[in-house]
Motif scaffolding. Structure first.
Motif, PDB file in Angstrom:
ATOM      1  N   ASP A  88      -0.276  52.322  11.652  1.00 45.97           N
ATOM      2  CA  ASP A  88       0.852  51.973  12.521  1.00 45.97           C
ATOM      3  C   ASP A  88       0.965  50.467  12.721  1.00 45.97           C
ATOM      4  O   ASP A  88       1.954  49.972  13.228  1.00 45.97           O
ATOM      5  N   ASN A  89      -0.040  49.695  12.281  1.00 46.30           N
ATOM      6  CA  ASN A  89      -0.001  48.242  12.414  1.00 46.30           C
ATOM      7  C   ASN A  89       0.286  47.526  11.096  1.00 46.30           C
ATOM      8  O   ASN A  89       0.603  46.351  11.095  1.00 46.30           O
ATOM      9  N   SER A  90       0.129  48.220   9.978  1.00 46.08           N
ATOM     10  CA  SER A  90       0.387  47.594   8.684  1.00 46.08           C
ATOM     11  C   SER A  90       1.370  48.458   7.899  1.00 46.08           C
ATOM     12  O   SER A  90       1.284  49.666   7.915  1.00 46.08           O
ATOM     13  N   LYS A  91       2.275  47.798   7.223  1.00 51.69           N
ATOM     14  CA  LYS A  91       3.289  48.515   6.447  1.00 51.69           C
ATOM     15  C   LYS A  91       3.013  48.456   4.953  1.00 51.69           C
ATOM     16  O   LYS A  91       3.609  49.176   4.182  1.00 51.69           O
ATOM     17  N   CYS A  92       2.122  47.550   4.544  1.00 52.70           N
ATOM     18  CA  CYS A  92       1.780  47.400   3.137  1.00 52.70           C
ATOM     19  C   CYS A  92       0.485  46.605   3.032  1.00 52.70           C
ATOM     20  O   CYS A  92       0.012  46.043   4.013  1.00 52.70           O
ATOM     21  N   ILE A  93      -0.058  46.546   1.842  1.00 55.86           N
ATOM     22  CA  ILE A  93      -1.312  45.835   1.628  1.00 55.86           C
ATOM     23  C   ILE A  93      -1.153  44.335   1.914  1.00 55.86           C
ATOM     24  O   ILE A  93      -2.066  43.686   2.422  1.00 55.86           O
ATOM     25  N   GLU A  94       0.014  43.792   1.637  1.00 55.84           N
ATOM     26  CA  GLU A  94       0.254  42.374   1.917  1.00 55.84           C
ATOM     27  C   GLU A  94       0.147  42.086   3.415  1.00 55.84           C
ATOM     28  O   GLU A  94      -0.342  41.019   3.806  1.00 55.84           O
ATOM     29  N   ASP A  95       0.588  43.030   4.264  1.00 55.32           N
ATOM     30  CA  ASP A  95       0.434  42.866   5.714  1.00 55.32           C
ATOM     31  C   ASP A  95      -1.039  42.779   6.103  1.00 55.32           C
ATOM     32  O   ASP A  95      -1.418  42.023   6.996  1.00 55.32           O
ATOM     33  N   ILE A  96      -1.852  43.563   5.441  1.00 55.95           N
ATOM     34  CA  ILE A  96      -3.282  43.562   5.729  1.00 55.95           C
ATOM     35  C   ILE A  96      -3.892  42.212   5.361  1.00 55.95           C
ATOM     36  O   ILE A  96      -4.632  41.617   6.149  1.00 55.95           O
ATOM     37  N   VAL A  97      -3.577  41.711   4.188  1.00 57.21           N
ATOM     38  CA  VAL A  97      -4.109  40.421   3.759  1.00 57.21           C
ATOM     39  C   VAL A  97      -3.664  39.324   4.719  1.00 57.21           C
ATOM     40  O   VAL A  97      -4.476  38.490   5.154  1.00 57.21           O
ATOM     41  N   LEU A  98      -2.401  39.335   5.106  1.00 56.15           N
ATOM     42  CA  LEU A  98      -1.882  38.335   6.038  1.00 56.15           C
ATOM     43  C   LEU A  98      -2.592  38.430   7.392  1.00 56.15           C
ATOM     44  O   LEU A  98      -2.984  37.415   7.975  1.00 56.15           O
ATOM     45  N   GLY A  99      -2.772  39.646   7.879  1.00 57.71           N
ATOM     46  CA  GLY A  99      -3.467  39.842   9.147  1.00 57.71           C
ATOM     47  C   GLY A  99      -4.899  39.343   9.105  1.00 57.71           C
ATOM     48  O   GLY A  99      -5.397  38.740  10.063  1.00 57.71           O
ATOM     49  N   LEU A 100      -5.583  39.578   7.997  1.00 54.42           N
ATOM     50  CA  LEU A 100      -6.960  39.101   7.835  1.00 54.42           C
ATOM     51  C   LEU A 100      -7.011  37.583   7.787  1.00 54.42           C
ATOM     52  O   LEU A 100      -7.901  36.957   8.377  1.00 54.42           O
ATOM     53  N   GLU A 101      -6.065  36.978   7.088  1.00 55.02           N
ATOM     54  CA  GLU A 101      -6.026  35.513   7.007  1.00 55.02           C
ATOM     55  C   GLU A 101      -5.792  34.897   8.382  1.00 55.02           C
ATOM     56  O   GLU A 101      -6.371  33.856   8.713  1.00 55.02           O
ATOM     57  N   LYS A 102      -4.988  35.554   9.202  1.00 56.49           N
ATOM     58  CA  LYS A 102      -4.706  35.041  10.547  1.00 56.49           C
ATOM     59  C   LYS A 102      -5.912  35.114  11.485  1.00 56.49           C
ATOM     60  O   LYS A 102      -5.953  34.414  12.490  1.00 56.49           O
ATOM     61  N   LEU A 103      -6.883  35.964  11.166  1.00 60.60           N
ATOM     62  CA  LEU A 103      -8.078  36.057  12.006  1.00 60.60           C
ATOM     63  C   LEU A 103      -8.836  34.739  12.047  1.00 60.60           C
ATOM     64  O   LEU A 103      -9.456  34.401  13.044  1.00 60.60           O
ATOM     65  N   ASN A 104      -8.809  34.030  10.925  1.00 57.05           N
ATOM     66  CA  ASN A 104      -9.471  32.730  10.846  1.00 57.05           C
ATOM     67  C   ASN A 104     -10.943  32.811  11.249  1.00 57.05           C
ATOM     68  O   ASN A 104     -11.426  32.008  12.050  1.00 57.05           O
ATOM     69  N   ASN A 105     -11.634  33.823  10.731  1.00 57.50           N
ATOM     70  CA  ASN A 105     -13.072  33.967  10.988  1.00 57.50           C
ATOM     71  C   ASN A 105     -13.757  34.495   9.729  1.00 57.50           C
ATOM     72  O   ASN A 105     -13.107  34.760   8.717  1.00 57.50           O
ATOM     73  N   ASP A 106     -15.082  34.627   9.790  1.00 52.27           N
ATOM     74  CA  ASP A 106     -15.845  35.071   8.614  1.00 52.27           C
ATOM     75  C   ASP A 106     -15.440  36.468   8.165  1.00 52.27           C
ATOM     76  O   ASP A 106     -15.306  36.720   6.966  1.00 52.27           O
ATOM     77  N   PHE A 107     -15.255  37.382   9.124  1.00 46.69           N
ATOM     78  CA  PHE A 107     -14.866  38.743   8.758  1.00 46.69           C
ATOM     79  C   PHE A 107     -13.558  38.724   7.977  1.00 46.69           C
ATOM     80  O   PHE A 107     -13.433  39.345   6.918  1.00 46.69           O
ATOM     81  N   GLY A 108     -12.568  38.007   8.488  1.00 46.69           N
ATOM     82  CA  GLY A 108     -11.268  37.944   7.824  1.00 46.69           C
ATOM     83  C   GLY A 108     -11.351  37.326   6.449  1.00 46.69           C
ATOM     84  O   GLY A 108     -10.839  37.881   5.470  1.00 46.69           O
ATOM     85  N   SER A 109     -12.016  36.180   6.339  1.00 45.64           N
ATOM     86  CA  SER A 109     -12.059  35.499   5.043  1.00 45.64           C
ATOM     87  C   SER A 109     -12.906  36.271   4.032  1.00 45.64           C
ATOM     88  O   SER A 109     -12.541  36.350   2.858  1.00 45.64           O
ATOM     89  N   ASN A 110     -14.016  36.873   4.464  1.00 42.08           N
ATOM     90  CA  ASN A 110     -14.841  37.663   3.543  1.00 42.08           C
ATOM     91  C   ASN A 110     -14.112  38.907   3.059  1.00 42.08           C
ATOM     92  O   ASN A 110     -14.221  39.288   1.889  1.00 42.08           O
ATOM     93  N   THR A 111     -13.355  39.534   3.956  1.00 43.30           N
ATOM     94  CA  THR A 111     -12.625  40.744   3.579  1.00 43.30           C
ATOM     95  C   THR A 111     -11.470  40.406   2.640  1.00 43.30           C
ATOM     96  O   THR A 111     -11.237  41.118   1.655  1.00 43.30           O
ATOM     97  N   VAL A 112     -10.770  39.308   2.897  1.00 41.67           N
ATOM     98  CA  VAL A 112      -9.699  38.877   1.986  1.00 41.67           C
ATOM     99  C   VAL A 112     -10.280  38.580   0.613  1.00 41.67           C
ATOM    100  O   VAL A 112      -9.729  39.010  -0.414  1.00 41.67           O
ATOM    101  N   LYS A 113     -11.402  37.879   0.577  1.00 43.28           N
ATOM    102  CA  LYS A 113     -12.045  37.562  -0.701  1.00 43.28           C
ATOM    103  C   LYS A 113     -12.371  38.841  -1.469  1.00 43.28           C
ATOM    104  O   LYS A 113     -12.123  38.928  -2.678  1.00 43.28           O
TER     105      LYS A 113
END
Length: 193
Positions: A88-113
């Motif tokens: 209900d918070n993401s509409k596509c995989i690109e939304d997920i990548v964008l959301g992770l990048e916005k976290l600006n932390n290790d979890f977000g950057s490691n998961t995007v990688k």
């Protein structure tokens, strides 16, 4: 936790040991030292367990209470996982990548990688399969998965992944396409939807 299944499916994060219980996948956690006795009791139904004793009660005898286990390794990231990976918070995989990048932390950057290292086509197919599977029964899910596997067997990325991981072992796959935005329609993976 909401979004955890999609998180696990997309990035291949492996739950080990008591994390499987913490994630709600397992019902009991049995320490290795107790496995043989558990199996003996389950299979032999010893005098201690006369007729009418349930399997859950035998499992409970050997299981470790969750409060005595190490904390869930993803405990500190569960809020982010729910916020970003819940359907209900993401509409596509690109939304997920964008959301992770916005976290600006290790979890977000490691998961995007991790996400950007796998086949972009696979990411889109897995996202859609889990989204569609929410409203299907087991038979329908198995049929859908058969269609997906059949289509993957016709495509480049399946064989490229095997080459990079198992044959040459260079762990440097050359996906086609190489980026999410270049993935065209994935409808061929879902012919019966």
């Amino acid at each position: 936790p909401k979004g955890l299944g999609l998180f696990l499916a997309l990035n291949g994060y492996r739950l080990k040991g008591c994390d499987v219980l913490h994630a709600g996948i397992a019902t009991h956690y049995i320490e290795q030292d107790n496995i043989d006795n558990l199996i003996k009791d389950l299979l032999n139904n010893t005098n201690e367990y006369k007729h009418g004793i349930s399997t859950p009660s035998i499992l409970s005898k050997y299981s470790v209470h969750p409060s005595k286990l190490p904390e869930f390794t993803l405990k500190n990231d569960l809020d982010s996982i729910e916020k970003i990976f819940a359907f209900d918070n993401s509409k596509c995989i690109e939304d997920i990548v964008l959301g992770l990048e916005k976290l600006n932390n290790d979890f977000g950057s490691n998961t995007v990688k991790q996400l950007l290292s796998v086949s972009p086509t696979s990411l889109k197919v897995v996202y859609r399969a889990l989204q569609q599977g929410q409203n299907k029964n087991l038979r329908e899910c198995l049929d859908m998965e058969f269609d997906i596997v059949s289509e993957f067997m016709k495509q480049h990325d399946f064989y490229e992944g095997i080459r990079a991981q198992l044959v040459d072992k260079d762990r440097n796959p050359k996906w086609n396409p190489t980026q999410l935005q270049h993935v065209k329609s994935i409808d061929n993976y879902f012919p019966n939807i």
